[in-house]
Design an enzyme around this catalytic site. Structure first.
Site, PDB file in Angstrom:
ATOM      1  N   ASN A   1      58.146  50.109  18.216  1.00 28.92           N
ATOM      2  CA  ASN A   1      57.473  49.641  17.004  1.00 28.92           C
ATOM      3  C   ASN A   1      56.606  48.427  17.313  1.00 28.92           C
ATOM      4  O   ASN A   1      56.976  47.553  18.114  1.00 28.92           O
ATOM      5  CB  ASN A   1      58.465  49.368  15.868  1.00 28.92           C
ATOM      6  CG  ASN A   1      59.578  48.421  16.215  1.00 28.92           C
ATOM      7  OD1 ASN A   1      59.968  48.311  17.362  1.00 28.92           O
ATOM      8  ND2 ASN A   1      60.096  47.721  15.225  1.00 28.92           N
TER       9      ASN A   1
ATOM     10  N   ASN B   1      52.685  43.849  12.575  1.00 28.05           N
ATOM     11  CA  ASN B   1      51.434  43.126  12.370  1.00 28.05           C
ATOM     12  C   ASN B   1      51.638  42.105  11.262  1.00 28.05           C
ATOM     13  O   ASN B   1      52.410  42.351  10.323  1.00 28.05           O
ATOM     14  CB  ASN B   1      50.329  44.120  11.978  1.00 28.05           C
ATOM     15  CG  ASN B   1      48.960  43.505  12.055  1.00 28.05           C
ATOM     16  OD1 ASN B   1      48.509  42.848  11.119  1.00 28.05           O
ATOM     17  ND2 ASN B   1      48.292  43.693  13.161  1.00 28.05           N
TER      18      ASN B   1
ATOM     19  N   TYR C   1      51.644  43.230   7.169  1.00 33.36           N
ATOM     20  CA  TYR C   1      52.850  44.040   7.403  1.00 33.36           C
ATOM     21  C   TYR C   1      52.641  45.552   7.358  1.00 33.36           C
ATOM     22  O   TYR C   1      53.234  46.293   8.122  1.00 33.36           O
ATOM     23  CB  TYR C   1      53.943  43.678   6.392  1.00 33.36           C
ATOM     24  CG  TYR C   1      54.406  42.250   6.418  1.00 33.36           C
ATOM     25  CD1 TYR C   1      54.193  41.425   7.526  1.00 33.36           C
ATOM     26  CD2 TYR C   1      55.072  41.709   5.318  1.00 33.36           C
ATOM     27  CE1 TYR C   1      54.619  40.112   7.529  1.00 33.36           C
ATOM     28  CE2 TYR C   1      55.512  40.390   5.318  1.00 33.36           C
ATOM     29  CZ  TYR C   1      55.276  39.587   6.434  1.00 33.36           C
ATOM     30  OH  TYR C   1      55.712  38.298   6.431  1.00 33.36           O
TER      31      TYR C   1
ATOM     32  N   CYS D   1      55.488  52.514  13.657  1.00 37.74           N
ATOM     33  CA  CYS D   1      56.859  52.820  14.069  1.00 37.74           C
ATOM     34  C   CYS D   1      56.891  53.364  15.506  1.00 37.74           C
ATOM     35  O   CYS D   1      55.901  53.905  16.005  1.00 37.74           O
ATOM     36  CB  CYS D   1      57.464  53.884  13.162  1.00 37.74           C
ATOM     37  SG  CYS D   1      57.832  53.328  11.500  1.00 37.74           S
TER      38      CYS D   1
ATOM     39  N   GLU E   1      58.442  56.002  16.701  1.00 36.91           N
ATOM     40  CA  GLU E   1      58.282  57.460  16.827  1.00 36.91           C
ATOM     41  C   GLU E   1      56.803  57.854  16.797  1.00 36.91           C
ATOM     42  O   GLU E   1      56.329  58.659  17.599  1.00 36.91           O
ATOM     43  CB  GLU E   1      58.975  58.190  15.667  1.00 36.91           C
ATOM     44  CG  GLU E   1      60.454  57.941  15.541  1.00 36.91           C
ATOM     45  CD  GLU E   1      60.774  56.779  14.609  1.00 36.91           C
ATOM     46  OE1 GLU E   1      60.183  55.700  14.771  1.00 36.91           O
ATOM     47  OE2 GLU E   1      61.624  56.959  13.722  1.00 36.91           O
TER      48      GLU E   1
ATOM     49  N   CYS F   1      57.499  58.932   9.579  1.00 36.03           N
ATOM     50  CA  CYS F   1      57.746  59.478  10.930  1.00 36.03           C
ATOM     51  C   CYS F   1      58.288  60.900  10.863  1.00 36.03           C
ATOM     52  O   CYS F   1      57.954  61.743  11.702  1.00 36.03           O
ATOM     53  CB  CYS F   1      58.702  58.575  11.698  1.00 36.03           C
ATOM     54  SG  CYS F   1      57.909  57.026  12.171  1.00 36.03           S
TER      55      CYS F   1
HETATM   56  N1  THU Z   1      60.867  51.388  12.291  1.00 37.97           N
HETATM   57  C1  THU Z   1      60.565  52.289  13.278  1.00 37.97           C
HETATM   58  O1  THU Z   1      60.016  51.935  14.313  1.00 37.97           O
HETATM   59  N2  THU Z   1      60.892  53.583  13.066  1.00 37.97           N
HETATM   60  C2  THU Z   1      61.501  54.067  11.951  1.00 37.97           C
HETATM   61  O2  THU Z   1      61.592  55.268  11.763  1.00 37.97           O
HETATM   62  C3  THU Z   1      62.087  53.117  10.989  1.00 37.97           C
HETATM   63  C4  THU Z   1      61.494  51.744  11.030  1.00 37.97           C
HETATM   64  C5  THU Z   1      60.475  49.990  12.482  1.00 37.97           C
HETATM   65  C6  THU Z   1      59.322  49.562  11.622  1.00 37.97           C
HETATM   66  C7  THU Z   1      59.540  48.070  11.526  1.00 37.97           C
HETATM   67  O3  THU Z   1      58.883  47.445  12.622  1.00 37.97           O
HETATM   68  C8  THU Z   1      61.029  47.890  11.692  1.00 37.97           C
HETATM   69  O4  THU Z   1      61.540  49.122  12.155  1.00 37.97           O
HETATM   70  C9  THU Z   1      61.748  47.521  10.402  1.00 37.97           C
HETATM   71  O5  THU Z   1      61.405  48.380   9.388  1.00 37.97           O
END
Ligand code: THU
Length: 131
Positions: A44, A47, A50, A55, A57, A91
Site C-alpha cells: 500500500n 498519500n 488520503y 492498496c 492488491e 480490490c
Molecule cells: N489496505 C490495503 O492495502 N488493502 C486492502 O485491501 C485494505 C486496506 C490499506 C489501505 C491503507 O493504506 C491501509 O490499508 C489502511 O486502510
C-alpha cells in the site's frame, strides 16, 4: 498448508516491509502468483490527500499487468499489524476482473486461510456481464 502457499504469503510480507503508510500505520503486502510461476508483489502507498491511497492488491495487479502477466493462480494478502487483512471492496472488484482463483490470507494465529473470488464478492458485476 502447502509450501508454495507459504512462499506466497512470505513474499506478501516482504512486500509489506516497503509499504508507505505514514497515515494509517497499517502496512499491507500482496503477492500475485502468475500462471507461469512468477511472483509479482505490491504494497500500500498512501498519500497526504488520503483518497489517493493505493492498496497493496491493486498495486500488485497494476505492476503485473504492466509487466505482461495476465493470468494468475493466486494472490496472498497480509497486514503487518493485524490479520486477516480482508481485501477492501475496490480490490475485490479489481481482483474479479483478472479471475484470480484463490485468495490466501493469514488468520490471527498465522495459519493460511483460503477464499475463492465468489466467496469474497458474491453476486458480482464483472466481465461476464458485458458479453
Ligand atoms: N489496505 C490495503 O492495502 N488493502 C486492502 O485491501 C485494505 C486496506 C490499506 C489501505 C491503507 O493504506 C491501509 O490499508 C489502511 O486502510
Amino acid at each position: 498448508m502447502e509450501a508454495w502457499q507459504q512462499k506466497l504469503i512470505e513474499a506478501a510480507k516482504e512486500a509489506a516491509l516497503h509499504s508507505y503508510s505514514p497515515y494509517s500505520n497499517f502496512p499491507v503486502g500482496a503477492a500475485l502468483l502468475s500462471e507461469n510461476g512468477t511472483v509479482i508483489t505490491g504494497c500500500n502507498v498512501e498519500n497526504a490527500s488520503y483518497g489517493l491511497t493505493m492498496c497493496a492488491e491493486r498495486g500488485a495487479i497494476q505492476t503485473a499487468i504492466a509487466k505482461g502477466y495476465t493470468s494468475f493462480k493466486a494472490i496472498a494478502v497480509v497486514g503487518l499489524k493485524s490479520n486477516p487483512c480482508m481485501p477492501c471492496g475496490a480490490c475485490r472488484q479489481v481482483m474479479l476482473e483478472f479471475d484470480i482463483p484463490q485468495i490466501f490470507l493469514e488468520d490471527e494465529a498465522g495459519q493460511v486461510i483460503s477464499y475463492t473470488m465468489d466467496e469474497l464478492l458474491p453476486h458480482s458485476f464483472g466481465p461476464k456481464d458485458l458479453v
